[in-house]
Structures are given as structure tokens and as C-alpha cells.
Enzyme design. Structure first.
Site, PDB file in Angstrom:
ATOM      1  N   GLU A 126      32.429   4.465 -15.206  1.00 53.49           N
ATOM      2  CA  GLU A 126      31.265   3.607 -15.071  1.00 53.49           C
ATOM      3  C   GLU A 126      31.198   2.664 -16.284  1.00 53.49           C
ATOM      4  O   GLU A 126      31.410   3.127 -17.402  1.00 53.49           O
ATOM      5  CB  GLU A 126      29.972   4.432 -15.019  1.00 53.49           C
ATOM      6  CG  GLU A 126      28.787   3.563 -14.660  1.00 53.49           C
ATOM      7  CD  GLU A 126      27.456   4.339 -14.563  1.00 53.49           C
ATOM      8  OE1 GLU A 126      27.433   5.550 -14.810  1.00 53.49           O
ATOM      9  OE2 GLU A 126      26.458   3.695 -14.245  1.00 53.49           O
ATOM     10  N   GLY A 258      26.110   9.096 -23.832  1.00 52.85           N
ATOM     11  CA  GLY A 258      25.721  10.494 -23.980  1.00 52.85           C
ATOM     12  C   GLY A 258      26.484  11.388 -23.014  1.00 52.85           C
ATOM     13  O   GLY A 258      27.031  12.415 -23.398  1.00 52.85           O
ATOM     14  N   GLU A 261      27.962  11.249 -15.019  1.00 55.60           N
ATOM     15  CA  GLU A 261      27.725  12.084 -13.836  1.00 55.60           C
ATOM     16  C   GLU A 261      28.863  12.111 -12.821  1.00 55.60           C
ATOM     17  O   GLU A 261      28.609  12.339 -11.630  1.00 55.60           O
ATOM     18  CB  GLU A 261      26.455  11.590 -13.142  1.00 55.60           C
ATOM     19  CG  GLU A 261      26.569  10.212 -12.431  1.00 55.60           C
ATOM     20  CD  GLU A 261      26.132   9.017 -13.270  1.00 55.60           C
ATOM     21  OE1 GLU A 261      26.188   9.099 -14.510  1.00 55.60           O
ATOM     22  OE2 GLU A 261      25.748   7.985 -12.688  1.00 55.60           O
ATOM     23  N   ASN A 262      30.116  11.910 -13.213  1.00 54.48           N
ATOM     24  CA  ASN A 262      31.224  11.929 -12.259  1.00 54.48           C
ATOM     25  C   ASN A 262      31.084  13.089 -11.270  1.00 54.48           C
ATOM     26  O   ASN A 262      30.762  14.202 -11.651  1.00 54.48           O
ATOM     27  CB  ASN A 262      32.547  12.110 -12.994  1.00 54.48           C
ATOM     28  CG  ASN A 262      32.627  11.253 -14.232  1.00 54.48           C
ATOM     29  OD1 ASN A 262      32.562  10.038 -14.145  1.00 54.48           O
ATOM     30  ND2 ASN A 262      32.713  11.896 -15.384  1.00 54.48           N
ATOM     31  N   HIS A 294      19.704  15.483 -16.362  1.00 50.91           N
ATOM     32  CA  HIS A 294      19.857  14.101 -15.907  1.00 50.91           C
ATOM     33  C   HIS A 294      21.165  13.916 -15.130  1.00 50.91           C
ATOM     34  O   HIS A 294      21.169  13.423 -13.996  1.00 50.91           O
ATOM     35  CB  HIS A 294      19.805  13.167 -17.123  1.00 50.91           C
ATOM     36  CG  HIS A 294      19.997  11.720 -16.797  1.00 50.91           C
ATOM     37  ND1 HIS A 294      18.953  10.842 -16.614  1.00 50.91           N
ATOM     38  CD2 HIS A 294      21.123  10.986 -16.614  1.00 50.91           C
ATOM     39  CE1 HIS A 294      19.416   9.648 -16.347  1.00 50.91           C
ATOM     40  NE2 HIS A 294      20.744   9.696 -16.342  1.00 50.91           N
ATOM     41  N   GLU A 295      22.257  14.317 -15.731  1.00 55.37           N
ATOM     42  CA  GLU A 295      23.554  14.098 -15.067  1.00 55.37           C
ATOM     43  C   GLU A 295      23.645  14.939 -13.788  1.00 55.37           C
ATOM     44  O   GLU A 295      24.171  14.494 -12.779  1.00 55.37           O
ATOM     45  CB  GLU A 295      24.724  14.403 -16.002  1.00 55.37           C
ATOM     46  CG  GLU A 295      24.699  13.660 -17.340  1.00 55.37           C
ATOM     47  CD  GLU A 295      24.478  12.155 -17.258  1.00 55.37           C
ATOM     48  OE1 GLU A 295      24.757  11.555 -16.204  1.00 55.37           O
ATOM     49  OE2 GLU A 295      23.990  11.574 -18.265  1.00 55.37           O
ATOM     50  N   HIS A 298      21.783  13.300 -10.966  1.00 52.79           N
ATOM     51  CA  HIS A 298      22.491  12.152 -10.389  1.00 52.79           C
ATOM     52  C   HIS A 298      23.294  12.552  -9.142  1.00 52.79           C
ATOM     53  O   HIS A 298      23.639  11.692  -8.336  1.00 52.79           O
ATOM     54  CB  HIS A 298      23.467  11.554 -11.402  1.00 52.79           C
ATOM     55  CG  HIS A 298      22.911  10.435 -12.232  1.00 52.79           C
ATOM     56  ND1 HIS A 298      22.161   9.397 -11.708  1.00 52.79           N
ATOM     57  CD2 HIS A 298      23.030  10.161 -13.566  1.00 52.79           C
ATOM     58  CE1 HIS A 298      21.846   8.547 -12.692  1.00 52.79           C
ATOM     59  NE2 HIS A 298      22.355   8.993 -13.830  1.00 52.79           N
ATOM     60  N   GLU A 317      19.373   4.908 -12.234  1.00 54.01           N
ATOM     61  CA  GLU A 317      19.035   5.339 -13.595  1.00 54.01           C
ATOM     62  C   GLU A 317      17.531   5.506 -13.793  1.00 54.01           C
ATOM     63  O   GLU A 317      17.087   6.489 -14.374  1.00 54.01           O
ATOM     64  CB  GLU A 317      19.635   4.387 -14.629  1.00 54.01           C
ATOM     65  CG  GLU A 317      21.175   4.398 -14.682  1.00 54.01           C
ATOM     66  CD  GLU A 317      21.776   5.763 -14.991  1.00 54.01           C
ATOM     67  OE1 GLU A 317      21.041   6.694 -15.385  1.00 54.01           O
ATOM     68  OE2 GLU A 317      23.011   5.906 -14.810  1.00 54.01           O
TER      69      GLU A 317
HETATM   70  N1  BES Z   1      25.558   6.944 -15.913  1.00 51.12           N
HETATM   71  C1  BES Z   1      25.159   7.113 -17.245  1.00 51.12           C
HETATM   72  C2  BES Z   1      26.272   7.026 -18.228  1.00 51.12           C
HETATM   73  C3  BES Z   1      26.868   5.662 -18.468  1.00 51.12           C
HETATM   74  C4  BES Z   1      26.114   4.644 -18.940  1.00 51.12           C
HETATM   75  C5  BES Z   1      28.177   5.396 -18.255  1.00 51.12           C
HETATM   76  C6  BES Z   1      26.685   3.400 -19.167  1.00 51.12           C
HETATM   77  C7  BES Z   1      28.722   4.164 -18.470  1.00 51.12           C
HETATM   78  C8  BES Z   1      27.983   3.154 -18.935  1.00 51.12           C
HETATM   79  C9  BES Z   1      24.470   8.456 -17.448  1.00 51.12           C
HETATM   80  O1  BES Z   1      23.912   9.007 -16.314  1.00 51.12           O
HETATM   81  C10 BES Z   1      23.347   8.233 -18.401  1.00 51.12           C
HETATM   82  O2  BES Z   1      22.428   7.580 -18.043  1.00 51.12           O
HETATM   83  N2  BES Z   1      23.439   8.769 -19.612  1.00 51.12           N
HETATM   84  C11 BES Z   1      22.498   8.546 -20.674  1.00 51.12           C
HETATM   85  C12 BES Z   1      21.638   9.731 -20.962  1.00 51.12           C
HETATM   86  C13 BES Z   1      20.510   9.975 -20.026  1.00 51.12           C
HETATM   87  C14 BES Z   1      19.784  11.251 -20.393  1.00 51.12           C
HETATM   88  C15 BES Z   1      19.534   8.841 -19.955  1.00 51.12           C
HETATM   89  C16 BES Z   1      23.336   8.266 -21.904  1.00 51.12           C
HETATM   90  O3  BES Z   1      24.547   8.466 -21.847  1.00 51.12           O
HETATM   91  O4  BES Z   1      22.779   7.863 -22.917  1.00 51.12           O
HETATM   92 ZN    ZN Z   2      22.034   8.241 -15.770  1.00 46.97          ZN
END
Ligand code: BES
Ligand code: ZN
Length: 854
Positions: A126, A258, A261-262, A294-295, A298, A317
């Protein structure tokens, strides 16, 4: 196919240009022959042309790939290659595309696509990383089933879905759920697992694993519990079960975000999954619990139902942040979670919404989508859902969500689809509400009140300032939760939700014996800036009596802010009534310690800067810093007699547990210690440092000591104890900068960039140092400009390796026009220096241009 734009003007993508891909992807088979510098990826993809497609071009994305061979239905073909992909003549009937490409995982420092972290292969696809793995229609509305074969000597080889076979040097996986390429994942390495299992509500056995580097297996238990709690919660609250035989989580040290969610194979930044009392703070535990949830959530809101295009990012998101917040509220304290989220929203989203980077939760254009994983898409996206839920009620919300899952399972959707299920489930017209998705900017909500003959009237007016590209704003629907208190502090009207739909609107309340005190925007029912002329005595009254915990905290927060602003603008002494109210709350043992800790934590310095700016003043960071110091010192002195007792009473003894109650107590205890340190020269903090048997207490003590400039010995001891632990060393790097005096911060940060353990290659380490630099408000904005220069130099250096992380950190400069002319000139110089760097990435170019232009 899109024309390749010249490097000086990156291509802009528009929501209005959406066109479906002209082919169905029937199935995907991938074989990986792993080698650090020359991994071969062999793809076999079944395509079927869509009759009557608006755009019949066969264009596959592909970047940084070496094409070895390509074939259609077994016959070699020679596609036309560009920097961004390929085109090829194809049959007008279903056909099989085969390609072999070579990629260089070890040379991949951007950490997008397939890369290596500590000798382990992992992926991050992603938003648009899959195109760095093979040629493919890398867009979220193209969904297909994947079969994956991994060849290599690594002990563990993982991909999405269920395992279908393995032998010496190979493993195969099959994911039966159609998914977009951004959810693809592969991991291979000599990993060990922390296993467990979960039985779903309908009796399906699911194998669970957390995979880590050998040595970290003892840090997985908490994450595993969080995962099981999340699985149960999503069944109970949303009726959603897990849908594969196995769920794997992998911890990697080098990760831009962080976690990710693959499908069936979540990949986590090790900082967001590994936990142990010795090495993790309470805040780390809370974050780990929330991000695992969170993940996992998803899987339904993101994977089973995904986004049609990246403009719809908040569809998954915003909703998933909303869901994880509900989960945390259920697991811990709902008011504490709400207050923390609002603090975070104001710290990160409000400045974004009021500055050059302002954009709606659903943006309409971008150059680099990675730059739109923002507080607005995430946090405001979640707030918008909270408002929707408040407007349609809990019942309406749950009907709408059931319909969403029913109607759209397996689809790639839009915000229109999302709003339509609410309209269909509740009969409500959401045309005006939709403005929340298309308009940027935070509405300012002013209030006037009048009382006559038992009738009380509240008149609200909403105004939103212009934002880049949006000069005019229409009135939005604002749910305003209001309660009324009588003069004796009793609630005379319990919470009601007023629905504001006009620019200016009045609401009346009849039959009130006396003029009430209003409690407005309870639970922070809408992401707006409330402007109300009121007195400190009324705020103190609400702080003492409001039945809504959020507004109770808010009253205290407003008092703190106003007291601070009066110190800065009028040279006033710290407000006596406020100091008094604080002391009362601090000693009130009936109040939740976590809540008391929040009331006691002062507004941040950047928050005061923001408030001054909102009031039309130019913030002076040094002055803001000095006022914060004076205030804390005065509070400490006034509390002098009770601090030792309060410290003792809030100290948590016994074995460490990360539960909400202990966490709240330790949080309060740490605030008291920081006050105490101002009086005792760090004696208590030094004792706590010695005695600490968990990281939360060790870290809190070190933080107080460093702040008091009495922590040199402990800092060295901390380093000696933890130099072998990457995650703890991140804390060590960050803490020295975060606690530094304004004039010293940049030098300390610069020295740390010369430390043997500093590296640009690890995003956590970079963020520890540069994030702490930008987060030390008075240090970053020190008049010398050293903070600005240091950040710019390091961003320029990082951009060559990792554009995504560089671009995100440019946001530290977004508030630059708040400050005085000298500081603006210093910042402009650094922004221009970044912008003028040869070969600057598209990511960073877009960010600095937007920040400079507006
Ligand atoms: N899908 C995102 C991770 C992501 C973001 C991948 C941008 C590639 C580019 C994941 O679900 C996510 O939102 N992660 C957040 C943490 C969450 C608790 C809000 C993160 O990684 O900060
Ligand atoms: Zn997310």
C-alpha cells in the site's frame, strides 16, 4: 496510458478522471525466486477484456523492474516500456499474461515493494508498491485471487491466505478472497513464532501466529491477547467473523508506517507489536493494543470491502480508526480515550486543516498518494463517522453497517456507496452532510445565549475560512450535543443533540427556572472550534459540576489555556482560581487517576501557539516556553506540601501490569514526579530510576531528570543497559531531544545524528531524532534557526533513500506562516533549499511545494 510528465512537473491525478480498468483479472499466480540482489518474480495472470470498456488500453504499472521476458498465451511478446509501466497489444478475448522480472530487494531503501530488513524479506504494497514487484494493474478496484509460490532457503516463507503446501526450499499459499494488489504480502526469513488459536463464533478454528526475530519471542504475548480480544469484539459488536484458516502477524524493524493490514498476513513495525514490561512503556502497550485491533478490523473494513480508488482512502481508514477507537473505549475508559483523541486531533489535524496542506477527508487530487495518509483522512475521517452515528442514532448506525457489509462485500467502493447505505437504512437525506467529505477547513462555531422568562436561547453561527483551492464554504450539518446545568450544579437538561444545518441558527429551551449554564459540544460531538465568550468562573463551575467527562476536562483545558495566554499577552501571574481548581482535582480520590492525569497535563506549547494564532496573535515560542515553565513551577510550589504524599499514594507497587487502571495511576504518578522534581532537585526521580522494575517508571524518571539537567549519569546508565535493544534506544535518542532546553535542542539533536547508532536507514531511528526535534516546540523554533536547518539537512539526506518518510516529516514546517517575519524567512530559506535539491523525490517535491505555495 498516461504520458510521462517531465521531472519538474509531476503528474497530478484527479478524482473526476476515474475510469475503470478495461480488463477483468480472473486469477493471479506468482512465483518468487528469492535472492537479495536479484529476486526473480514470475507472474501468470489471466485477463479478460471487458466488453465496451471506456478505456481499452492494456497498461500495466511497473517501476524499477527489469523485464526478462513476457508472453501472451505462451507466445513471447515485446511490450512498450516506460518509467511507470508497459503497454502491449493483446487479444480481444481472454488471455494469459506471463512475465518474468528481476528486482533488487537489498537495494530497496524506500521500503516499498519487496525489501530486506535485517536479512529478512518483507513487502509493503500500500498504496502503490506492488508495481515495484511485478507488472500489474496496481489499482485498488482491480481485485483477484492470488496463488503464491516462494522459493528460497529461509526457514519461514509466508504469504496471504491459507498455506497449500511446502517442501525443501519452497512454500505455496492460496488466498481465496479476491483482493487488490495493495493487500499482497510476502515474508521470508529465519523467524520464530508465538502461536495460539481462536475459535470463531460459528466454530471455525483459526491458527494465529506472531512471527519475530529469534530472541523476541518473549515479547508477543500481549499482542496476541490484543488480537484475540479484537476478534471477539468484532464478532460481538459488528457481527464480523474472521474468514481464513490462519492469521499471521510479522514484526519487522524497518517499516515506514506503524502496521499494514495485508490479507491474512499483517506486517507490523516491531515498535507496534513487541511488548515487554522491561522495554515498553504504558503508552507503547496502549498503542500496540489499538493498532493490532485497527489492522485486524481492516479485514472487513478495507479488505472485504475496499476502496475504488485512493481518493476514497478515508472510506477504509476513517471507518477503521473509528472502529479501533470504539474498541479502545470498550477495553479501557471511554472518556479518557475520547479526551486523548481530541487532544491528538487538535494537535495534528487542526493545524493541517488551517494551513497550506488543508484538504478534505476525500481529496480530489494528488500527485503522490503517500502524502495523503494524513490526520485529515484518518482522524477527521473518523470524526465524520462519529457525527453520522450521532445523527442517525446507535440503531440507525448498526442497521446501516449491516447493510454496508451485505451490499458491498467483495466490492471496491466509494464515499457515495457508504452514504447511500445510511440513507437507505435510515431514510435520511445526507446531501448536505456529504459536505464534510468534500470541504476542507475546520468550522468555527460561535455561540450567543439569552435568557428571558424561563426561555433560554442558544444562537450558533458557523464560519469556515478559505482553504487552498476552496475559497467559499457552504454551511455544514453540525450535531451539537448540549446539556444544561442549573445554578446549583445539578443537570436541568440532559444531553440533547441539536442539529445545526444553517449558517446561523437558534435553539430554544423552555421552562427553566433560572438562567442555566450550558455545556456545549459534549463528547466533542463535532470537529469544530467552539468560540464562546465566557468567564473563568463559569469554566471552573463546569470543571466542578459537568456530568459530561469530556466537557469537564474541556473546561479545565480552557482555563489552562486562558491562564497561559494571559501570562503571555498581559504578563499576568498564573491564574489563582485555576491553580486552586487543579489542586482540588488532584486530591480528589473519587476521580479516575487517568482522568486526573489528563486534567493535570498542561496544554502543549504548540497547542498554545495554535490558540494564539487562532486569536489573531503571532506566537513567540520562547515566550510560550517560559510561561509553561513559570506555570509548572508555581503549581509545584503551591502543592509543595502535598506532593510527597500524592506521589506515594499514586505509586503502583507489585508486578507490572499494563491494564487501564494501573496505567492511569502511573500516568498521574509521573505528572506528580515531574512537579516534585522541580522542588527536590531530582532526588525522588533518581530514587525512582534506581528502583524501577519496568520501562514506564524508568522512562518517566529519566525524563524528569533530563528535563532538570540532572540526568547525565542515568542517561549513560540507560544507554549501557539498553544499547542492544533498538526500540529502547529509539526512546533514548528521542528523550534527550524532547527534554532539551530551547537553546540546546538543535545541538543535542545534531550531536546525536553523529552517534554510531544513528542511521538514516531505519525510519524509527530517524523519527526518534528528527520527530523529537520538530516536536520540541521552542527548540525547533529557536530564533537561531538551527532547528530548521538541522531538519532540512536531514530531510535532504533521507530523501535519497526514503522519499515516503521524508515527505511525511516535511509537515513539521506546515505551520510556518503562524510565526514572525524572521522565523518565516528562516523557514522559507530551508523549504527552498529542500525544493531546490537535485533529484528530489516526487513525494517531497509535492509536500514542499504545497507548503511554500499557499
Ligand atoms: N493501511 C495503513 C498502513 C499504510 C499507510 C500503508 C500508508 C501504506 C501507506 C494501516 O492500516 C494504518 O492505518 N496504520 C496506521 C496505524 C493505525 C492505528 C491508524 C499507521 O501505520 O500509522
Ligand atoms: Zn488503517
Amino acid at each position: 496510458m498516461k504520458d510521462a510528465a517531465p521531472a519538474s512537473a509531476p503528474e497530478t491525478f484527479y478524482l473526476k478522471d476515474y475510469t475503470p480498468f478495461g480488463f477483468e483479472v480472473v486469477s493471479v499466480e506468482l512465483t518468487f525466486r528469492l535472492a537479495p540482489n536479484a529476486t526473480r518474480v514470475i507472474s501468470k495472470i489471466r485477463f479478460s477484456p471487458k466488453p465496451g470498456a471506456a478505456d481499452p488500453t492494456f497498461f500495466l504499472h511497473g517501476e524499477e523492474l527489469t523485464l526478462i521476458r513476457a508472453a501472451i498465451d505462451g507466445t513471447e511478446v515485446t511490450p512498450t516500456l516506460t518509467d511507470t509501466g508497459l503497454t502491449c497489444d493483446v487479444p480481444d478475448t481472454p488471455f494469459t499474461w506471463e512475465a518474468e522480472v528481476e528486482i533488487d530487494p537489498e537495494g530497496n531503501t524506500a521500503l516499498e515493494g519487496l525489501y530486506m530488513s535485517n536479512g529478512m524479506y518483507c513487502t509493503q504494497c500500500e498504496a502503490e508498491g506492488f508495481r515495484k514487484i511485478t507488472y500489474y494493474p496496481d489499482r485498488p478496484d482491480v481485485m483477484s485471487t492470488f496463488k503464491v509460490r516462494i522459493e528460497g532457503d529461509e526457514k519461514v516463507k509466508l504469504s496471504n491466505g491459507n498455506p497449500t503446501g511446502n517442501g525443501a526450499g519452497w512454500a505455496e499459499w492460496h488466498d481465496p478472497w479476491p483482493k487488490p494488489a495493495y493487500l499482497f504480502a510476502l515474508v521470508a526469513g529465519d523467524l520464530v513464532n508465538h502461536p495460539d488459536s481462536f475459535t470463531t463464533r460459528s466454530g471455525k478454528e483459526v491458527e494465529l501466529n506472531i512471527w519475530v526475530r529469534p530472541g523476541d519471542e518473549g515479547k508477543c504475548a500481549f499482542g496476541m491477547e490484543a488480537l484475540k480480544k479484537s476478534m471477539t469484539w468484532d464478532e460481538e459488536v459488528y457481527g464480523r467473523e474472521y474468514d481464513l484458516d490462519i492469521f499471521n502477524i510479522v514484526a519487522v524493524d524497518d517499516f515506514n508506517m506503524g502496521a499494514m493490514e495485508n490479507k491474512g498476513l499483517n506486517i507490523f513495525n516491531s515498535s507496534c507489536v513487541l511488548a515487554s514490561p522491561d522495554t515498553s512503556t504504558d503508552a507503547n502497550y496502549e498503542r500496540i493494543e489499538a493498532i493490532i485491533a485497527h489492522e485486524y478490523f481492516h479485514n472487513w473494513t478495507g479488505n472485504r470491502i475496499t476502496c475504488r480508488d485512493w481518493f476514497q482512502l478515508c472510506l477504509k481508514e476513517g471507518l477503521t480508526v473509528f472502529r479501533d477507537a470504539q474498541f479502545t473505549a470498550d477495553m479501557r475508559s471511554a472518556p479518557v480515550k475520547r479526551i486523548s483523541d481530541v487532544i491528538d486531533l487538535r494537535a495534528r489535524q487542526f493545524p493541517e486543516d488551517g494551513g497550506p496542506l488543508a484538504h478534505p477527508p476525500r481529496p480530489e487530487q494528488f500527485q503522490e498518494i503517500n502524502n495523503f495518509y494524513t490526520a485529515t483522512v484518518y482522524e477527521k475521517g473518523a470524526e465524520v463517522i462519529g457525527m453520522l452515528k450521532r445523527l442517525v442514532g446507535d440503531d440507525g448506525y448498526s442497521k446501516a453497517l449491516d447493510l454496508y457489509f451485505d451490499r458491498h462485500d467483495g466490492q471496491a467502493c466509494t464515499i457515495e456507496d457508504w452514504l447511500k447505505v445510511f440513507e437507505d437504512a435510515t431514510g435520511r437525506d445526507l446531501t448536505q452532510f456529504k459536505l464534510w467529505y468534500s470541504q476542507a477547513g475546520t468550522p468555527r462555531l460561535s455561540v450567543e445565549e439569552s435568557y428571558q422568562d424561563g426561555t433560554y436561547t442558544l444562537t450558533f453561527e458557523q464560519k469556515t475560512a478559505p482553504t487552498p483551492g476552496q475559497p467559499d464554504k457552504a454551511p455544514r450539518v453540525i450535531p451539537i450535543a448540549v446539556g444544561l446545568l442549573g445554578p446549583n450544579g445539578d443537570e436541568v437538561l440532559p444531553t440533547q443533540v441539536l442539529e445545526m444545518t444553517e449558517g446561523k441558527q437558534s435553539f430554544t429551551f423552555e421552562g427553566l427556572a433560572a438562567k442555566p449554564v450550558p455545556s456545549i459540544l459534549r463528547e466533542f460531538s463535532a470537529p469544530v472550534i467552539l468560540e464562546r465568550e465566557t468567564t473563568n468562573s463559569e469554566r471552573a463551575f463546569l470543571l466542578a459540576h459537568d456530568t459530561d467527562p469530556f466537557n469537564r476536562w474541556e473546561a479545565g483545558n480552557a482555563l489552562a489555556r486562558e491562564a497561559r495566554i494571559a501570562m503571555i499577552l498581559d504578563g499576568a501571574a498564573p491564574d489563582a482560581d485555576y491553580l486552586d481548581a487543579l489542586q482540588k482535582m488532584l486530591r480528589d480520590d473519587d476521580l479516575d487517576p487517568a482522568f486526573r492525569a489528563l486534567v493535570l497535563s498542561p496544554p502543549s506549547q504548540s497547542n498554545i501557539a495554535q490558540a494564539l494564532h487562532e486569536h489573531g496573535h503571532t506566537p513567540d515560542p520562547q515566550q510560550i516556553h517560559d510561561a509553561a515553565e513559570t506555570f509548572a513551577q508555581t503549581l509545584a510550589e503551591q502543592l509543595a506540601d502535598s506532593l510527597p504524599r500524592l506521589y506515594a499514594a499514586t505509586t503502583v507497587d507489585g508486578p507490572y501490569s499494563p491494564d487501564a487502571v494501573s496505567t492511569g495511576k502511573r500516568d498521574l504518578n509521573a505528572r506528580i514526579l515531574s512537579l516534585l522534581t522541580r522542588l527536590d532537585g531530582g532526588q525522588q526521580a533518581a530514587r525512582q530510576y534506581e528502583a524501577a522494575d519496568n520501562m514506564t517508571q524508568q522512562y518517566a524518571a529519566l525524563s524528569c531528570l533530563l528535563k532538570a539537567e540532572k540526568g547525565a549519569a542515568q542517561s549513560q546508565a540507560f544507554y549501557d543497559q539498553w544499547k542492544g535493544d533498538r526500540l529502547v534506544m529509539d526512546k533514548w535518542f528521542a528523550l534527550q531531544i524532547a527534554t532539551a532546553a530551547p537553546e540546546a535542542a538543535a545541538q543535542i539533536a545534531q550531536d546525536l545524528t553523529g552517534h554510531a547508532l544513528f542511521t538514516l536507514k531505519n525510519p524509527n531511528r530517524f523519527r526518534a531524532v528528527m520527530g523529537a526535534m520538530a516536536g520540541n516546540h521552542a527548540g525547533f523554533h529557536h530564533a537561531s534557526g538551527a532547528g530548521y536547518r538541522l531538519l532540512a539537512e536531514n530531510l535532504i539526506a533521507l530523501d535519497k533513500l526514503n522519499p515516503q518518510t521524508t515527505a511525511r516529516m516535511c509537515a513539521a514546517f506546515q505551520t510556518w506562516r503562524r510565526y514572525d517575519a524572521d522565523r518565516q524567512a528562516l523557514i522559507r530559506e530551508q523549504l527552498q533549499r529542500i525544493a531546490g535539491t537535485d533529484g528530489l523525490s516526487r513525494d517531497t517535491t509535492e509536500m514542499v511545494t504545497r507548503i511554500l505555495d499557499a
